[in-house]
Design an enzyme around this catalytic site. Structure first.
Site, short mmCIF file in Angstrom:
data_model
loop_
_atom_site.label_atom_id
_atom_site.label_comp_id
_atom_site.label_asym_id
_atom_site.label_seq_id
_atom_site.Cartn_x
_atom_site.Cartn_y
_atom_site.Cartn_z
N LYS A 233 0.85 -1.19 0.00
CA LYS A 233 0.00 0.00 0.00
C LYS A 233 0.88 1.23 0.00
O LYS A 233 2.00 1.19 0.49
CB LYS A 233 -0.89 0.03 1.25
CG LYS A 233 -2.13 0.86 1.08
CD LYS A 233 -3.19 0.06 0.35
CE LYS A 233 -4.51 0.75 0.29
NZ LYS A 233 -5.57 -0.22 -0.04
N1 GLU Z 1 -7.24 0.06 -3.21
C1 GLU Z 1 -7.98 -1.14 -3.48
C2 GLU Z 1 -8.02 -2.03 -2.25
O1 GLU Z 1 -7.88 -1.58 -1.14
C3 GLU Z 1 -7.51 -1.83 -4.75
C4 GLU Z 1 -6.09 -2.28 -4.73
C5 GLU Z 1 -5.62 -2.83 -6.07
O2 GLU Z 1 -6.41 -2.95 -7.00
O3 GLU Z 1 -4.44 -3.14 -6.16
O4 GLU Z 1 -8.26 -3.20 -2.35
#
Ligand code: GLU
Length: 429
Positions: free
Chosen positions: A119
Site C-alpha cells: 500500500k
Molecule cells: N485500493 C484497493 C483495495 O484496497 C484496490 C487495490 C488494487 O487494486 O491493487 O483493495
C-alpha cells in the site's frame, strides 16, 4: 511528524486502541492462534517486508516549494508481486499504510489471486491542490518509489482520493524512465491506456456478489432488503447503484459532509448526479438530513461502511441494527466492535472479502496488459463473479468449521495459503 504519530497510541473514549497497524496485528493473531504456525514464521507474516518513507518536494503554482510526506509499504510477496493502492489523504499515517499493506496480503490470498500485499499513501488534501500540483506530486512520488515497483515487483492502484488519472501519471513516469511502455506497472488505468473494463465498478460489484450470497445464507431476499451506506466515493456510490438495480431499497447514505435518509428509498441515479454537481450528498431533495454517524445506526438489513477505518467501534456498535455488515472500506470495524457484532448474530463480511472485487479486477487488468489482449466487460464481470462466489463460500465454510466470525475464517484461509508459499520457497539465505 510521522514518528510522533507512530509513538502515540490513539485511544477513543472506550479506551480502544485505534492504531490501524496494531489492529491489523491483532486480527492476524486471532486467526494465527488457530493455525499452528511455527513462531518464527508467524513473526515473518506479522511484519511488513519493506517500508519506504519519503519526503516529496513539489513546486507549487505560486512558486513556493512544499514538502509532502509519502509512504510505500510492501508487506509480503510470497505468493506473487506486491499489490495495493495509493491513498491521498490529510490523515494518512505510516502505521495506517502498514496496516493497509498487510490487509492487501490477506485479501489477495482470500480470493486466491497470485499477489502479495502493498500500500502507498501521501499525506495531502488533494481537493486543495491544483491539477498541475497533483501531477507534479504524483510524478515525484512515482519517481521515488520506482526502484521498488514494476509489473513483476509491486503494482500500485487507486485507493481513497486517487483515480485513473493518478495511475496514468504513474504509468507514464515509470514508462518514460524505462524507455518503453509499461502498462502493467499500475492497474486502475483509463481503458484507453491499458485499463480493464469493469475495473472502476469492481469493488462495488464484488461487494454486491458477497451481499447476495450473505442474504441467501441469512434467509433474506435481496430485492426486499433495506440498505444504509456510509461513504459515497467510488465503492459506496456504485454499490448504491448496483444494489438498487437488484431491487434493494437504499434508505440512507452519508459522505464526509453529512448524511441523508429517506425510508421510502433514495433515487440513486439522481443522487449520483446531485453528488457530482454539489460535491456532497447533503441536501438531496426529498431526503431528511442526518448527521454522518447516524447512518451507522439506521434500522436496515444491510449496512455498508464504504469510507475509512475505525467507523464501527465499541463506542457506537450497540447502535448498529443491520443484520449484515459488508465492509466495502478497509478496516471500518474495530476488533472490539467485531466481537460484539458476532455475539449479536450480525454477519460481518470482512473487508478482505467484501472489497476484494477491486483487486481481483486489478489482477485481470494486469493479466490483460501482460498478454496485450483485452476482454469485454461481460467477460470481466463473469470472471469476477466466479472468483467472489468461490471466495465467499470458502470463507463461510472455514468460519463454520472453526466456529468463528467470517473475518477469522478468511484470515485462517489466507494465512494458510501465504504460509504454505513461504515454507515451500524457504527462508533465504
Ligand atoms: N485500493 C484497493 C483495495 O484496497 C484496490 C487495490 C488494487 O487494486 O491493487 O483493495
Amino acid at each position: 511528524m510521522a514518528a510522533a504519530r507512530l509513538a502515540a497510541p490513539v485511544k477513543n473514549e472506550t479506551e480502544e486502541d485505534l492504531n490501524p497497524f496494531r489492529i491489523a496485528m491483532r486480527q492476524f493473531d486471532t486467526a494465527a492462534d488457530r493455525c499452528n504456525l511455527d513462531p518464527g514464521l508467524r513473526e515473518v507474516l506479522r511484519r511488513p517486508r519493506r517500508a519506504l518513507s519519503l519526503s516529496l518536494p513539489v513546486k507549487m503554482d505560486d512558486g513556493s516549494i512544499r514538502v509532502f510526506e509519502g509512504f510505500r509499504v510492501q508487506h509480503n510477496s510470497a505468493r506473487g508481486p506486491c499489490k495495493g493502492g495509493i491513498r491521498y489523504h490529510p490523515g494518512v499515517t505510516f502505521d495506517e499504510v502498514k496496516a493497509l499493506a498487510s490487509w492487501m496480503t490477506w485479501k489477495c490470498a482470500t480470493v486466491n489471486i497470485p499477489f502479495g500485499g502493498a500500500k502507498g499513501g501521501i499525506v495531502c488534501d488533494p481537493h486543495s491542490l491544483s491539477h498541475g500540483e497533483l501531477e507534479r506530486l504524483t510524478r515525484r512520488y512515482a519517481y521515488e518509489i520506482m526502484p521498488i515497483i514494476g509489473p513483476d515487483k509491486d503494482i500500485p492502484a487507486p485507493d481513497v482520493y486517487t483515480d485513473s488519472q493518478t495511475m496514468a501519471w504513474i504509468m507514464d513516469t515509470y514508462s518514460m524512465a524505462q524507455g518503453s511502455n509499461a502498462p502493467g506497472v499500475v492497474t486502475g488505468k483509463p481503458t484507453f491506456l491499458g485499463g480493464s473494463f469493469g475495473r472502476s465498478e469492481a469493488t462495488a460489484r464484488g461487494c454486491l456478489f458477497c451481499v447476495r450470497a450473505a442474504c441467501a445464507e441469512m434467509g433474506l431476499s435481496l430485492p426486499r432488503t433495506t440498505v444504509a451506506i456510509q461513504g459515497f466515493g467510488n465503492a459506496g456510490s456504485i454499490a448504491a447503484q448496483l444494489l438498487a438495480e437488484q431491487g434493494a431499497r437504499i434508505i440512507a447514505v452519508s459522505d464526509s459532509q453529512g448524511g441523508i435518509f429517506n425510508p421510502a428509498g433514495l433515487d440513486t441515479v439522481k443522487l449520483l448526479e446531485h453528488k457530482q454537481k454539489n460535491g456532497t450528498v447533503n441536501e438531496f431533495p426529498g431526503a431528511k438530513s442526518i448527521p454522518s454517524e447516524a447512518v451507522l445506526a439506521i434500522e436496515c438489513d444491510i449496512l455498508i461502511p464504504a469510507a475509512l477505518e475505525n467507523q464501527i467501534t465499541l463506542g457506537n456498535v450497540d447502535m448498529v441494527k443491520a443484520r449484515i455488515v459488508a465492509e466495502a472500506a478497509n478496516g471500518p470495524t474495530t476488533p472490539g466492535a467485531d466481537i460484539t457484532l458476532h455475539k449479536k448474530g450480525v454477519m460481518v463480511i470482512p473487508d478482505v472479502l467484501a472489497n476484494a472485487g477491486g483487486v481481483t479486477v486489478s489482477y485481470f487488468e494486469w493479466v490483460q496488459d501482460l498478454q496485450e489482449l483485452f476482454w469485454d466487460e461481460e467477460d470481466v464481470n463473469r470472471r469476477l463473479e466466479r472468483v467472489m462466489v468461490k471466495a465467499f463460500s470458502d470463507v463461510l465454510a472455514n468460519a463454520k468449521k472453526h466456529d468463528a466470525p467470517m473475518r477469522t475464517g478468511a484470515y485462517i484461509l489466507a494465512i494458510e495459503r501465504v504460509a504454505k508459499a513461504l515454507v515451500v520457497r524457504g527462508i533465504w539465505p
